[in-house]
Motif scaffolding. Structure first.
Motif, short mmCIF file in Angstrom:
data_model
loop_
_atom_site.label_atom_id
_atom_site.label_comp_id
_atom_site.label_asym_id
_atom_site.label_seq_id
_atom_site.Cartn_x
_atom_site.Cartn_y
_atom_site.Cartn_z
N GLU A 153 0.84 -1.19 0.00
CA GLU A 153 0.00 0.00 0.00
C GLU A 153 0.88 1.25 0.00
OE1 GLU A 153 -4.15 0.77 2.12
OE2 GLU A 153 -2.49 1.00 3.53
N ILE A 154 0.49 2.23 -0.81
CA ILE A 154 1.26 3.48 -0.87
C ILE A 154 0.29 4.66 -0.82
CG2 ILE A 154 1.28 3.47 -3.40
CD1 ILE A 154 4.05 4.83 -3.21
N ALA A 155 0.74 5.76 -0.19
CA ALA A 155 -0.10 6.95 -0.15
C ALA A 155 -0.20 7.56 -1.56
CB ALA A 155 0.50 7.98 0.82
N TYR A 156 -1.40 8.01 -1.90
CA TYR A 156 -1.66 8.52 -3.25
C TYR A 156 -2.28 9.92 -3.16
CZ TYR A 156 -3.58 8.45 -8.06
OH TYR A 156 -3.88 8.72 -9.38
N TYR A 157 -1.62 10.87 -3.82
CA TYR A 157 -2.17 12.22 -3.90
C TYR A 157 -2.61 12.46 -5.35
CZ TYR A 157 -2.70 17.26 -3.84
OH TYR A 157 -3.23 18.53 -3.97
N PRO A 158 -3.91 12.36 -5.65
CA PRO A 158 -4.35 12.49 -7.05
C PRO A 158 -4.25 13.92 -7.57
CG PRO A 158 -6.23 12.11 -5.58
CD PRO A 158 -4.99 12.01 -4.72
N GLY A 159 -4.58 14.91 -6.75
CA GLY A 159 -4.59 16.29 -7.24
C GLY A 159 -5.85 16.59 -8.02
N CYS A 160 -6.11 17.88 -8.26
CA CYS A 160 -7.40 18.32 -8.81
C CYS A 160 -7.61 17.92 -10.28
CB CYS A 160 -7.52 19.83 -8.68
SG CYS A 160 -7.36 20.42 -6.98
N SER A 161 -6.58 18.08 -11.13
CA SER A 161 -6.79 17.81 -12.56
C SER A 161 -7.08 16.33 -12.81
CB SER A 161 -5.55 18.22 -13.36
OG SER A 161 -4.42 17.46 -12.98
N ILE A 162 -6.56 15.48 -11.93
CA ILE A 162 -6.78 14.04 -12.09
C ILE A 162 -8.26 13.68 -11.94
CG2 ILE A 162 -6.37 11.84 -10.88
CD1 ILE A 162 -4.07 12.73 -12.65
N GLU A 163 -9.01 14.51 -11.21
CA GLU A 163 -10.43 14.23 -11.04
C GLU A 163 -11.27 14.90 -12.12
OE1 GLU A 163 -11.57 15.18 -7.03
OE2 GLU A 163 -10.83 13.24 -6.33
N GLY A 164 -10.62 15.66 -13.02
CA GLY A 164 -11.38 16.36 -14.05
C GLY A 164 -10.85 16.06 -15.43
N THR A 165 -10.02 16.97 -15.94
CA THR A 165 -9.56 16.86 -17.33
C THR A 165 -8.59 15.71 -17.57
OG1 THR A 165 -7.82 18.47 -16.82
CG2 THR A 165 -9.85 19.34 -17.79
N LEU A 219 -3.37 1.79 -3.95
CA LEU A 219 -3.22 3.24 -3.79
C LEU A 219 -4.21 3.74 -2.75
CD1 LEU A 219 -2.89 4.30 -7.54
CD2 LEU A 219 -1.07 3.80 -5.91
N ARG A 220 -3.72 4.28 -1.68
CA ARG A 220 -4.60 4.81 -0.63
C ARG A 220 -4.58 6.33 -0.67
NH1 ARG A 220 -4.03 3.66 5.86
NH2 ARG A 220 -5.75 4.97 6.54
N GLU A 221 -5.69 6.90 -1.10
CA GLU A 221 -5.76 8.37 -1.17
C GLU A 221 -5.56 8.98 0.21
OE1 GLU A 221 -8.95 9.08 -4.77
OE2 GLU A 221 -8.90 10.49 -3.11
N ILE A 222 -4.80 10.07 0.23
CA ILE A 222 -4.60 10.79 1.49
C ILE A 222 -5.96 11.28 1.98
CG2 ILE A 222 -3.54 12.82 2.55
CD1 ILE A 222 -1.30 12.60 0.46
N PRO A 223 -6.37 10.93 3.20
CA PRO A 223 -7.69 11.32 3.69
C PRO A 223 -7.86 12.85 3.70
CG PRO A 223 -6.64 9.74 5.17
CD PRO A 223 -5.60 10.16 4.19
N ASP A 224 -8.99 13.31 3.20
CA ASP A 224 -9.34 14.74 3.25
C ASP A 224 -8.25 15.62 2.62
OD1 ASP A 224 -11.01 16.91 3.90
OD2 ASP A 224 -9.91 17.30 5.75
N TRP A 225 -7.65 15.14 1.52
CA TRP A 225 -6.58 15.92 0.88
C TRP A 225 -7.14 17.23 0.31
CZ3 TRP A 225 -7.17 16.96 -4.32
CH2 TRP A 225 -7.97 16.08 -5.08
#
Length: 301
Positions: free
Chosen positions: A4-16, A35-41
């Protein structure tokens, strides 16, 4: 092997750049990576926050790193080079004796600075490995020519990237070679595409992006591989705009490297989001179809 690794998707990854996220998640599954998204990023603030107040920008990304640390991670991976630069900017502020006190005051939460931030390309190279990827290839991209485009941020500035050669990187070249693609030397692999001028100065985009597309065309590339949402959008979505500026046609698919690797690993094109690209990679759809037909025939004989 599950990891398991921490995952920071960022804003563009959820859109364009949704297809970037989809393909990252799919290929990680193949190698047993969860991939474990950082909680409440929160948003990293990208360029606007840094221009307005660098320490505030550092604290924005510092909060994400602090949360990841608090749940036990020592590494966070993000697909976006802009987000990666912001995360590394936080670590630089923490390590700078002249900034550390103010940085922690704004952050206002426990942070030890022991976490490392890496790009998806660095993660594939260092944590999974080129040999392991090659061993898992189901449909090699034989006969397909792909040029790697790193853009401005993936390997620069060197003190932030801490990965690959800043001017002559080879990591994406090696990954593409591992999945069977032909990878010619691409002289414009780190040249700026002018993406941040996409709205205000279309002439600059036409000139800079046009040079990159033209070089790929001259090298007879079937596709350009990228690892940056902003570069992908500029080279793909604005390709028609660039064609009108230069009065010539390119029709070159601009594909995330994770989509290319995923296809070679035998993952369905739809799961990799290949249908979302503006310039359709029809040759890859056909290759995937034929590869599966041959795979079924081999299994039956």
């Amino acid at each position: 092997m599950f990891r398991e690794i921490a995952y920071y998707p960022g804003c563009s990854i959820e859109g364009t750049a949704k297809e970037f996220d989809e393909s990252v998640r799919e290929i990680c599954k193949v190698f047993g990576i969860s991939l474990r998204e950082i909680p409440d990023w929160n948003c990293c603030g990208s360029t606007p926050a840094h221009i307005y107040e660098p320490l505030l920008s550092a604290a924005l990304s510092g909060r994400n790193l602090a949360i990841a640390e608090s749940v036990g991670f020592d590494k966070v991976m993000t697909p976006c080079p802009g987000c990666l630069k912001a995360l590394k900017g936080s670590l630089e502020a923490f390590r700078d004796p002249t900034k550390k006190e103010d940085f922690l005051r704004i952050l206002n939460m426990p942070f030890e600075g022991r976490i490392k931030a890496v790009s998806i390309v660095q993660f594939l190279i260092e944590d999974i490995g080129v040999d392991e990827i090659e061993r898992n290839v189901v449909f090699p991209l034989e006969g397909i020519t792909v040029v790697p485009y790193y853009g401005c941020l993936l390997t620069r500035p060197p003190k932030f990237a801490e990965f690959d050669d800043p001017e002559q990187p080879t990591s994406m070249d090696r990954l593409l070679g591992a999945v069977g693609a032909k990878v010619p030397h691409f002289p414009f692999k780190t040249e700026c595409c002018g993406a941040t001028y996409g709205v205000l100065r279309k002439d600059i985009v036409g000139k800079l992006t046009g040079r990159i597309l033209k070089m790929a065309q001259d090298l007879k590339a079937d596709a350009i591989a990228v690892a940056c949402p902003l570069c992908q959008q500029n080279l793909d979505l604005r390709q028609g705009q660039v064609e009108r500026y230069r009065k010539e046609s390119f029709e070159i698919p601009v594909i995330y490297i994770t989509q290319i690797i995923g296809l070679a690993l035998g993952i369905e094109p739809k799961k990799l989001g290949l249908h979302r690209l503006a310039v359709k990679p029809n040759f890859l759809f056909e290759m995937s179809r034929k590869g599966k037909e041959n795979f079924v025939l081999e299994k039956q004989t």
